[in-house]
Design a protein around this motif. Structure first.
Motif, PDB file in Angstrom:
ATOM      1  N   VAL A  57       3.656  -2.029  -6.640  1.00  0.00           N
ATOM      2  CA  VAL A  57       4.743  -2.691  -7.371  1.00  0.00           C
ATOM      3  C   VAL A  57       5.336  -3.817  -6.536  1.00  0.00           C
ATOM      4  O   VAL A  57       5.597  -4.921  -7.038  1.00  0.00           O
ATOM      5  CB  VAL A  57       5.827  -1.666  -7.784  1.00  0.00           C
ATOM      6  CG1 VAL A  57       7.079  -2.355  -8.269  1.00  0.00           C
ATOM      7  CG2 VAL A  57       5.281  -0.732  -8.844  1.00  0.00           C
ATOM      8  N   THR A  58       5.532  -3.567  -5.263  1.00  0.00           N
ATOM      9  CA  THR A  58       6.056  -4.607  -4.370  1.00  0.00           C
ATOM     10  C   THR A  58       5.099  -5.793  -4.295  1.00  0.00           C
ATOM     11  O   THR A  58       5.527  -6.947  -4.346  1.00  0.00           O
ATOM     12  CB  THR A  58       6.300  -4.031  -2.964  1.00  0.00           C
ATOM     13  OG1 THR A  58       7.187  -2.914  -3.074  1.00  0.00           O
ATOM     14  CG2 THR A  58       6.893  -5.061  -2.041  1.00  0.00           C
ATOM     15  N   GLY A  59       3.821  -5.508  -4.185  1.00  0.00           N
ATOM     16  CA  GLY A  59       2.830  -6.584  -4.163  1.00  0.00           C
ATOM     17  C   GLY A  59       2.835  -7.388  -5.447  1.00  0.00           C
ATOM     18  O   GLY A  59       2.738  -8.619  -5.427  1.00  0.00           O
ATOM     19  N   ALA A  60       2.951  -6.707  -6.578  1.00  0.00           N
ATOM     20  CA  ALA A  60       2.980  -7.411  -7.862  1.00  0.00           C
ATOM     21  C   ALA A  60       4.231  -8.270  -7.994  1.00  0.00           C
ATOM     22  O   ALA A  60       4.178  -9.371  -8.540  1.00  0.00           O
ATOM     23  CB  ALA A  60       2.908  -6.411  -9.013  1.00  0.00           C
ATOM     24  N   LEU A  61       5.353  -7.773  -7.486  1.00  0.00           N
ATOM     25  CA  LEU A  61       6.601  -8.538  -7.585  1.00  0.00           C
ATOM     26  C   LEU A  61       6.632  -9.733  -6.644  1.00  0.00           C
ATOM     27  O   LEU A  61       7.293 -10.732  -6.923  1.00  0.00           O
ATOM     28  CB  LEU A  61       7.798  -7.622  -7.312  1.00  0.00           C
ATOM     29  CG  LEU A  61       8.087  -6.574  -8.376  1.00  0.00           C
ATOM     30  CD1 LEU A  61       9.223  -5.672  -7.928  1.00  0.00           C
ATOM     31  CD2 LEU A  61       8.390  -7.230  -9.708  1.00  0.00           C
ATOM     32  N   ILE A  62       5.931  -9.650  -5.544  1.00  0.00           N
ATOM     33  CA  ILE A  62       5.940 -10.752  -4.570  1.00  0.00           C
ATOM     34  C   ILE A  62       4.811 -11.744  -4.863  1.00  0.00           C
ATOM     35  O   ILE A  62       5.032 -12.951  -4.897  1.00  0.00           O
ATOM     36  CB  ILE A  62       5.818 -10.201  -3.134  1.00  0.00           C
ATOM     37  CG1 ILE A  62       7.092  -9.442  -2.767  1.00  0.00           C
ATOM     38  CG2 ILE A  62       5.560 -11.325  -2.142  1.00  0.00           C
ATOM     39  CD1 ILE A  62       7.009  -8.722  -1.448  1.00  0.00           C
ATOM     40  N   ILE A  63       3.613 -11.237  -5.072  1.00  0.00           N
ATOM     41  CA  ILE A  63       2.449 -12.111  -5.212  1.00  0.00           C
ATOM     42  C   ILE A  63       2.381 -12.755  -6.598  1.00  0.00           C
ATOM     43  O   ILE A  63       2.035 -13.927  -6.722  1.00  0.00           O
ATOM     44  CB  ILE A  63       1.162 -11.325  -4.916  1.00  0.00           C
ATOM     45  CG1 ILE A  63       1.162 -10.885  -3.452  1.00  0.00           C
ATOM     46  CG2 ILE A  63      -0.076 -12.150  -5.218  1.00  0.00           C
ATOM     47  CD1 ILE A  63       0.086  -9.899  -3.116  1.00  0.00           C
ATOM     48  N   GLY A  64       2.726 -12.010  -7.636  1.00  0.00           N
ATOM     49  CA  GLY A  64       2.605 -12.510  -9.013  1.00  0.00           C
ATOM     50  C   GLY A  64       3.369 -13.787  -9.286  1.00  0.00           C
ATOM     51  O   GLY A  64       2.780 -14.787  -9.707  1.00  0.00           O
TER      52      GLY A  64
END
Length: 100
Positions: free
Chosen positions: A76-83
């Motif tokens: 979830v953190t990756g999706a919120l930062i990278i997306g």
């Protein structure tokens, strides 16, 4: 060994679930979020094993429960930062190309 298999499968499943729920998933590859989730889950599994939680009967459940939870948080953190960053960069590149 069974806890390692469960940690791997559950971590990958959490990563794929987050990838499937992300509306910006077309901006990056299919294995980015599951890879992040797998790395986080296995790192926590190794740390818990080194800390002795795998051999303590009272703490053994942590080895089964925490790696998938950490994997979901990492995905979830990756999706919120990278997306959003990737979407903004792709939009800027598209506008630059269309101005030519």
């Amino acid at each position: 060994m069974a806890s390692l298999i469960v940690a791997v499968v559950a971590s990958m499943a959490a990563g794929f679930i987050v990838w499937g729920a992300d509306r910006r998933r077309s901006r990056y590859g299919i294995f980015l979020l599951p890879g992040l989730a797998l790395a986080a889950g296995l790192l926590l599994w190794v740390v818990l094993q080194l800390a002795g939680a795998g051999s303590d009967p009272d703490l053994h459940w942590l080895v089964w429960a925490l790696p998938p939870a950490a994997a979901a948080v990492a995905a979830v953190t990756g999706a919120l930062i990278i997306g959003p960053a990737r979407e903004a960069r792709d939009t800027a590149d598209l506008e630059r190309v269309l101005r030519l």
